[in-house]
Every structure is written in C-alpha cells, then in structure tokens.
Enzyme design. Sequence first.
Site, PDB file in Angstrom:
ATOM      1  CG  HIS A 207      57.206  96.912  -9.474  1.00 50.14           C
ATOM      2  ND1 HIS A 207      58.483  97.227  -9.837  1.00 50.14           N
ATOM      3  CD2 HIS A 207      57.049  98.330  -8.971  1.00 50.14           C
ATOM      4  CE1 HIS A 207      59.110  98.139  -9.655  1.00 50.14           C
ATOM      5  NE2 HIS A 207      58.176  98.952  -9.166  1.00 50.14           N
TER       6      HIS A 207
HETATM    7  C1  UD1 Z   1      55.198 101.708  -5.714  1.00 47.62           C
HETATM    8  C2  UD1 Z   1      55.422 103.143  -6.336  1.00 47.62           C
HETATM    9  C3  UD1 Z   1      56.637 102.537  -7.229  1.00 47.62           C
HETATM   10  C4  UD1 Z   1      57.646 101.897  -6.589  1.00 47.62           C
HETATM   11  C5  UD1 Z   1      57.247 100.713  -6.032  1.00 47.62           C
HETATM   12  C6  UD1 Z   1      58.180  99.805  -5.505  1.00 47.62           C
HETATM   13  C7  UD1 Z   1      53.746 104.585  -6.770  1.00 47.62           C
HETATM   14  C8  UD1 Z   1      52.589 105.109  -7.451  1.00 47.62           C
HETATM   15  N1  UD1 Z   1      54.355 103.769  -7.037  1.00 47.62           N
HETATM   16  O1  UD1 Z   1      54.470 100.782  -6.413  1.00 47.62           O
HETATM   17  O2  UD1 Z   1      57.020 104.113  -7.999  1.00 47.62           O
HETATM   18  O3  UD1 Z   1      58.537 101.597  -7.767  1.00 47.62           O
HETATM   19  O4  UD1 Z   1      56.175 100.915  -5.045  1.00 47.62           O
HETATM   20  O5  UD1 Z   1      57.659  98.654  -4.859  1.00 47.62           O
HETATM   21  O6  UD1 Z   1      53.796 105.298  -5.488  1.00 47.62           O
HETATM   22  N2  UD1 Z   1      50.804  95.496  -2.305  1.00 47.62           N
HETATM   23  C9  UD1 Z   1      50.733  94.479  -1.282  1.00 47.62           C
HETATM   24  N3  UD1 Z   1      51.508  94.622  -0.197  1.00 47.62           N
HETATM   25  C10 UD1 Z   1      52.192  95.671  -0.028  1.00 47.62           C
HETATM   26  C11 UD1 Z   1      52.101  96.755  -0.935  1.00 47.62           C
HETATM   27  C12 UD1 Z   1      51.449  96.545  -2.147  1.00 47.62           C
HETATM   28  O7  UD1 Z   1      50.025  93.215  -1.555  1.00 47.62           O
HETATM   29  O8  UD1 Z   1      52.940  95.874   1.158  1.00 47.62           O
HETATM   30  C13 UD1 Z   1      50.016  95.347  -3.594  1.00 47.62           C
HETATM   31  C14 UD1 Z   1      48.605  95.499  -3.502  1.00 47.62           C
HETATM   32  O9  UD1 Z   1      47.589  94.932  -4.421  1.00 47.62           O
HETATM   33  C15 UD1 Z   1      48.673  96.827  -4.056  1.00 47.62           C
HETATM   34  C16 UD1 Z   1      49.673  96.913  -5.072  1.00 47.62           C
HETATM   35  O10 UD1 Z   1      50.807  95.896  -4.548  1.00 47.62           O
HETATM   36  O11 UD1 Z   1      47.238  97.500  -4.418  1.00 47.62           O
HETATM   37  C17 UD1 Z   1      50.448  98.115  -5.615  1.00 47.62           C
HETATM   38  O12 UD1 Z   1      50.967  98.910  -4.494  1.00 47.62           O
HETATM   39  P1  UD1 Z   1      51.230 100.275  -4.550  1.00 47.62           P
HETATM   40  O13 UD1 Z   1      51.799 100.587  -3.261  1.00 47.62           O
HETATM   41  O14 UD1 Z   1      50.035 100.964  -5.175  1.00 47.62           O
HETATM   42  O15 UD1 Z   1      52.234 100.584  -5.653  1.00 47.62           O
HETATM   43  P2  UD1 Z   1      53.312  99.627  -6.184  1.00 47.62           P
HETATM   44  O16 UD1 Z   1      53.270  98.921  -7.330  1.00 47.62           O
HETATM   45  O17 UD1 Z   1      53.983  98.915  -5.041  1.00 47.62           O
END
Ligand code: UD1
Length: 355
Positions: A207
Amino acid sequence: MKVISVVGARPQFVKLAPVAAAFARTALEHVIIHTGQHYDARMSEVFFADLAIPAPDVHLGIGSGTHGVQTGAMLAALDPVLTEVSADWVLVYGDTNSTVAAALAAVKQQRRVAHLEAGLRSFNRAMPEEHNRVLTDHAADLLLAPTELAMGHLAREGLAERSLLVGDVMTDVCLKVRASVAELPLPDELPAAVAESSVGFVVATVHRAENTDDPVRLAAVLDALAGLDVPVALLAHPRLEARCQAYGLVLRRGALHPLAPLAYPDMVRALLGARGVVTDSGGLQKEAYLLGTPCTTLRTETEWVETLAGGWNVLDPGLTKVKELADRDKPASDRGTPYGDGHAAERVVDVLAEA
Ligand code: UD1
C-alpha cells in the site's frame, strides 16, 4: 485529568485499543477523536468492534485528499474541537497525516502533546510518513518511544530530555490477540486455493506510495507476487485497488488471490498459519516477527530494524530475491523481546497521569 487521543487511520486504531483499555481502568477522562482519514468499514469500524474500542466521541469525517488538502482539513476541523474539549494532554499516534495534523493543531493552541511511537526513522525523506514523524516529534512535549533505538534517534536530534522508553503498544495487542486466536481455524475469508494449499501460503500487502504510485513499479511488484511458488493471499488496501484500476493492472492472476483487508484477529490467525509474509507495511513486519512468521519487505529500509536480526525479516526492494525468500523456512535464531513485554499501554497511561 483529561486526555484526548486523535486517531484516523487503520494502524492507529490498533494502537488505540490497548491505550483506551488502560485508560478505562483508571479514573482519567479519555476522549477519542477520529479524523475520518480512513472511512471504509473494513479500514475503521471493524477495528473498533473487534478490539473493543469505545466509539469515537467526535468524528471529523475528513476523508481522502492530497496530503496538503487532507492534513489542512484536519487541522482546521481540530481547532474548535480541541478548544471545546480542552484536555490536559493531546495524545497522537504513529506517523500518518492525522498524527501531524493533530500535533500541529494542539501546539498552535499551546496544549501539551504526547507522541506515541516517537523516534522511529527510515531516514528516507521521500516517504510522507518520515515527514510526519520528524515534524511530530519536534512539535511534541513528551516523546513516548517504543524501542532503545528510537530513543537513540531522539537523543541525536536533541530531544532526549522529552523522551521516555515505554515499549510498543502494538505488541500489547498482538500478543493478546494471538492468545485468543491460536486454536481457531484459518479465517473463512481466505480462498480455498490459499487455505487448502498443500505447499502452504503467503500473506501479502502492498500500500505504500513508493510501491503503488508509479505504474511501472506497481506492475513489477504484482508480477513478482504473481510469480511466487505458493498461493498468495493479497489483502488489498483501498489504495492498491484504486491504483490498479487507474493503471489498468489486473490483481487476480498467477499465484495472486486478492481479497479485502482482514479484521485484526483474522489477520493474526492468517499470519500464524502462513509460511511467510511479503509486505511494505511497518505494522505487519513487526506482527510477523512477534508471531514467528518469516517476512520479506519490499522497501529499501525499515523503521523496525530489530526485525532484521537473524533473518526473520529481509529487505528486497529490487524484487530479485522475493521468489526464494517468500516461503523460506523459519530461521533458527531466537527473536528476543526488543518490542517490550506487552504492557506498554499501561506505562503510557501512568506517565500521562503523572506528567
Ligand atoms: C495511510 C498512512 C500510512 C499508513 C496507512 C495504513 C499517511 C500519509 N499515510 O496511508 O502511513 O501506513 O494509512 O493503511 O497518512 N481509501 C479508501 N478508503 C479508506 C481509506 C482510503 O478508499 O477508508 C483510499 C482512497 O483512494 C485514498 C487512498 O486510499 O485516496 C489513500 O488513503 P490515505 O489515507 O491517503 O493513505 P493510506 O495509503 O491509507
């Protein structure tokens, strides 16, 4: 005495679980604020339910966005809430955008901030988590470190006087859940081709931005996993699904069996039954180590360097060794207890109560 915990992303719910339980055994008031960084039920609600965490007192509902937009929205939304709740401590967890937003919102109001899981460093400034860690440590009044190595990093940055070794709260949860699932069968969510494989299986997660944001890199990672000699349960984080869809990459092929992220107890059970783990997650590297499952990490470095001792965890950023390493036998060496004794959360609460 009142303490606010600010959480928002999956690993923070795991860390919150033992801390909330430790607060519940005291007379201290504990308020939980959920930023909404993670909002899918499988990334959020299931952790509260399975780990018996009280429902958040405040939910900010921020959701996804670019780093600046997401972090800025949290900062703006936290400002009035921190004023209204007015706690003695704001406790922030780990290294996500929710962590740095909460730390900044609190110090701007001259409120005392404690950072749990302080002092971890990858020394890779391309990682968003590394910015979040360094900025949060330097903003916080109290740095609660999980390991001796983390204490050393903080001392080298001039932060020794604010730092305290408490141990790793994720170890508290992992050891407790291990005891409750060890005798259970493998989770039903694992496809038959994985659970019934005569040569065992590997659990994989991907991820991190460095593995998912570049289509060429992501394709190479998926090719490597699809080419393994044993079936791979690929627990697909929403970010991975979103990127694959955007780049037209197929997840279900070769050895790959994609499935939705598992609930925490199911994940622990799956790890106990797996021959190996292939991941870029920090938490999973450590959970594999604690549970005695060999891990291969698709990154150039790890913050949890203790896991590398004795070959329990091996870094393979170039994807050249993963085929051999993924289902390797368990190393013979003893793992020791570099992450503490499973009682870190109690120490966190004691320290906050006395500070
Ligand atoms: C975040 C943390 C990372 C952690 C990870 C655990 C930051 C910079 N990164 O990364 O350190 O290891 O969480 O999972 O804070 N999305 C969904 N549903 C959700 C959440 C996210 O669909 O409930 C999708 C969206 O497309 C979103 C993408 O995942 O844009 C990324 O989510 P985001 O919270 O920005 O970062 P993570 O990759 O989850």
